[in-house]
Motif scaffolding. Structure first.
Motif, PDB file in Angstrom:
ATOM      1  N   UNK A   1       0.565  -1.143  -0.137  1.00  0.00           N
ATOM      2  CA  UNK A   1       0.226   0.276  -0.062  1.00  0.00           C
ATOM      3  C   UNK A   1       1.249   1.075  -0.377  1.00  0.00           C
ATOM      4  N   UNK A   2       1.554   1.146   1.089  1.00  0.00           N
ATOM      5  CA  UNK A   2       2.650   2.743   0.560  1.00  0.00           C
ATOM      6  C   UNK A   2       3.535   2.440  -0.758  1.00  0.00           C
ATOM      7  N   UNK A   3       4.310   1.672  -1.248  1.00  0.00           N
ATOM      8  CA  UNK A   3       4.372   1.702  -2.984  1.00  0.00           C
ATOM      9  C   UNK A   3       3.264   2.195  -3.596  1.00  0.00           C
ATOM     10  N   UNK A   4       1.915   1.313  -3.563  1.00  0.00           N
ATOM     11  CA  UNK A   4       0.678   1.377  -4.661  1.00  0.00           C
ATOM     12  C   UNK A   4       0.743   4.150  -3.936  1.00  0.00           C
ATOM     13  N   UNK A   5       1.078   4.112  -2.763  1.00  0.00           N
ATOM     14  CA  UNK A   5       0.903   5.574  -2.326  1.00  0.00           C
ATOM     15  C   UNK A   5       2.118   6.333  -3.409  1.00  0.00           C
ATOM     16  N   UNK A   6       3.367   5.645  -3.435  1.00  0.00           N
ATOM     17  CA  UNK A   6       3.919   6.423  -3.885  1.00  0.00           C
ATOM     18  C   UNK A   6       4.109   6.866  -5.245  1.00  0.00           C
ATOM     19  N   UNK A   7       3.583   5.488  -6.164  1.00  0.00           N
ATOM     20  CA  UNK A   7       3.669   5.284  -7.587  1.00  0.00           C
ATOM     21  C   UNK A   7       2.646   6.393  -8.063  1.00  0.00           C
ATOM     22  N   UNK A   8       1.550   6.609  -7.625  1.00  0.00           N
ATOM     23  CA  UNK A   8       0.444   7.148  -7.864  1.00  0.00           C
ATOM     24  C   UNK A   8       0.504   8.607  -7.618  1.00  0.00           C
ATOM     25  N   UNK A   9       1.723   9.219  -7.194  1.00  0.00           N
ATOM     26  CA  UNK A   9       2.382  10.888  -6.734  1.00  0.00           C
ATOM     27  C   UNK A   9       2.373  11.287  -5.694  1.00  0.00           C
ATOM     28  N   UNK A  10       1.968  10.102  -4.715  1.00  0.00           N
ATOM     29  CA  UNK A  10       1.633  10.909  -3.230  1.00  0.00           C
ATOM     30  C   UNK A  10       3.362  11.467  -2.634  1.00  0.00           C
ATOM     31  N   UNK A  11       3.034  11.689  -1.507  1.00  0.00           N
ATOM     32  CA  UNK A  11       4.578  11.802  -0.506  1.00  0.00           C
ATOM     33  C   UNK A  11       4.281  11.567   0.400  1.00  0.00           C
ATOM     34  N   UNK A  12       5.329  10.749   1.129  1.00  0.00           N
ATOM     35  CA  UNK A  12       4.597   9.512   2.662  1.00  0.00           C
ATOM     36  C   UNK A  12       6.230  10.687   3.765  1.00  0.00           C
ATOM     37  N   UNK A  13       5.131  10.827   4.211  1.00  0.00           N
ATOM     38  CA  UNK A  13       5.963  11.814   5.139  1.00  0.00           C
ATOM     39  C   UNK A  13       6.356  11.304   6.796  1.00  0.00           C
ATOM     40  N   UNK A  14       6.844  12.044   7.300  1.00  0.00           N
ATOM     41  CA  UNK A  14       7.570  11.128   8.899  1.00  0.00           C
ATOM     42  C   UNK A  14       8.330  12.554   9.468  1.00  0.00           C
ATOM     43  N   UNK A  15       7.258  12.908  10.359  1.00  0.00           N
ATOM     44  CA  UNK A  15       7.325  14.190  10.973  1.00  0.00           C
ATOM     45  C   UNK A  15       8.489  14.027  11.952  1.00  0.00           C
ATOM     46  N   UNK A  16       8.598  12.733  12.423  1.00  0.00           N
ATOM     47  CA  UNK A  16      10.146  11.703  13.422  1.00  0.00           C
ATOM     48  C   UNK A  16      10.604  10.987  12.237  1.00  0.00           C
ATOM     49  N   UNK A  17      11.588  11.720  12.078  1.00  0.00           N
ATOM     50  CA  UNK A  17      12.295  11.010  11.015  1.00  0.00           C
ATOM     51  C   UNK A  17      13.196   9.183  11.422  1.00  0.00           C
ATOM     52  N   UNK A  18      12.570   8.796  10.953  1.00  0.00           N
ATOM     53  CA  UNK A  18      12.781   6.897  11.550  1.00  0.00           C
ATOM     54  C   UNK A  18      14.205   6.489  11.317  1.00  0.00           C
ATOM     55  N   UNK A  19      15.793   8.022  10.190  1.00  0.00           N
ATOM     56  CA  UNK A  19      16.844   7.785  11.162  1.00  0.00           C
ATOM     57  C   UNK A  19      17.306   8.034  11.993  1.00  0.00           C
ATOM     58  N   UNK A  20      17.786   7.729  12.469  1.00  0.00           N
ATOM     59  CA  UNK A  20      18.941   7.858  13.781  1.00  0.00           C
ATOM     60  C   UNK A  20      20.263   8.898  13.532  1.00  0.00           C
ATOM     61  N   UNK A  21      20.490   9.936  13.987  1.00  0.00           N
ATOM     62  CA  UNK A  21      21.803  10.438  14.029  1.00  0.00           C
ATOM     63  C   UNK A  21      22.911  10.631  15.150  1.00  0.00           C
ATOM     64  N   UNK A  22      23.438  10.260  15.408  1.00  0.00           N
ATOM     65  CA  UNK A  22      24.527  10.131  16.614  1.00  0.00           C
ATOM     66  C   UNK A  22      24.505  12.222  16.682  1.00  0.00           C
TER      67      UNK A  22
END
Length: 304
Positions: free
Chosen positions: A22-43
């Motif tokens: 479902x996330x892939x389909x959202x992206x492929x149809x032109x949506x932007x997936x937005x994470x208010x808090x990034x899932x990537x950690x930075x030291x």
């Protein structure tokens, strides 16, 4: 086009295959997936180092690039050997972390993408003095002058690492709506060519001429996408009159989008990271929305 807010990645674990599709389909149809808090950690030390970097403002390099296949960085104006090594290590870790996250979050794509460049963007975007075709503040869809994708999709994952400022974007209607508005009346459709021209192109690339003349490496699809990138940036009426949606990505957030599909521009912001993936067309969950499928339907021809 919609901005889809994903408030908590942890709440989605373990990721179900149906949700990943479902996330892939959202992206492929032109949506932007937005994470208010990034899932990537930075030291903290890595963030401090990145926020201390300054480019001279030269127009030679838009961004600092990390090439995972070579494990190298390029585009720095001035840096000591120790500084280059530290930046290389940070970018290597960032690239690996984003790849691991997306391999789970977008599992239908896992193993079906090519890891492309990552970039660090330390300069203030507002008011940058760049040639028109290299400006970030003009709406455009992405295409690479020297790295044709041959129908693979350009998926980009962004992080705003500025401690206090938003990164401000504007987006417009996606490729399946825009392409028929302008092609073939204002921009010619891809020319498929004949077997002789394809053989000549293949021979030229085999001889290494593609490195000297990048256009020789482009398929009819890639040639159109490069021309469309330039056409949108150079089209003053499109820039002034197209439908626009303004987005602000706050500090510590992430977002991802197929930038070959969604016209986008960055209006202001400083200190961002980005990782690009070239996702196989065959991996698409909804391939009919891809630029390649749209153009092949318009031309009734195979374009790669």
């Amino acid at each position: 086009m919609a901005l889809i807010t994903i408030a908590s990645v942890l709440a989605l674990e373990p990721m179900q295959e149906s949700q990943a599709r479902a996330w892939c389909r959202r992206l492929e149809t032109g949506d932007i997936l937005y994470f208010p808090q990034t899932p990537i950690s930075f030291p903290p030390d890595d963030l401090s180092f990145l926020l201390g970097q300054q480019q001279t403002g030269s127009t030679l390099h838009k961004n600092i690039a990390y090439k995972p296949n070579l494990d190298s960085v390029s585009g720095l104006d001035d840096a000591s050997a120790a500084g280059v090594a530290q930046l290389q290590a940070i970018m290597r870790q960032y690239s690996q972390d984003v790849t691991r996250f997306l391999a789970r979050f977008l599992s239908p794509y896992q193993g079906r993408w090519q890891l492309d460049y990552a970039s660090f963007r330390p300069q203030e975007e507002e008011g940058r003095d760049l040639p028109l075709r290299r400006r970030n503040d003009l709406l455009h869809t992405d295409a690479f002058p020297t790295r044709p994708t041959r129908g693979a999709r350009i998926l980009r994952f962004f992080n705003n690492i500025h401690p206090t400022r938003t990164r401000d974007w504007v987006v417009s209607d996606p490729f399946p709506l825009l392409a028929p508005l302008y092609a073939p009346d204002q921009i010619s459709l891809p020319a498929t060519g004949n077997s002789a021209s394809r053989a000549l192109r293949s021979l030229a690339n085999t001889a290494g001429l593609g490195y000297a003349i990048p256009s020789l490496k482009r398929s009819p699809y890639d040639d159109f996408m490069m021309r469309f990138h330039n056409f949108l940036k150079e089209n003053a009426s499109f820039q002034a009159e197209c439908r626009k949606e303004y987005l602000q990505f706050p500090p510590g957030s992430s977002w991802m989008v197929y930038t070959d599909m969604v016209p986008h521009a960055v209006l202001s912001g400083q200190y961002a990271l980005e990782q690009t993936f070239l996702v196989e067309h065959q991996a698409m969950v909804s391939p009919e929305f891809s630029p390649l499928s749209v153009l092949e339907a318009m031309t009734h021809s195979a374009l790669v």
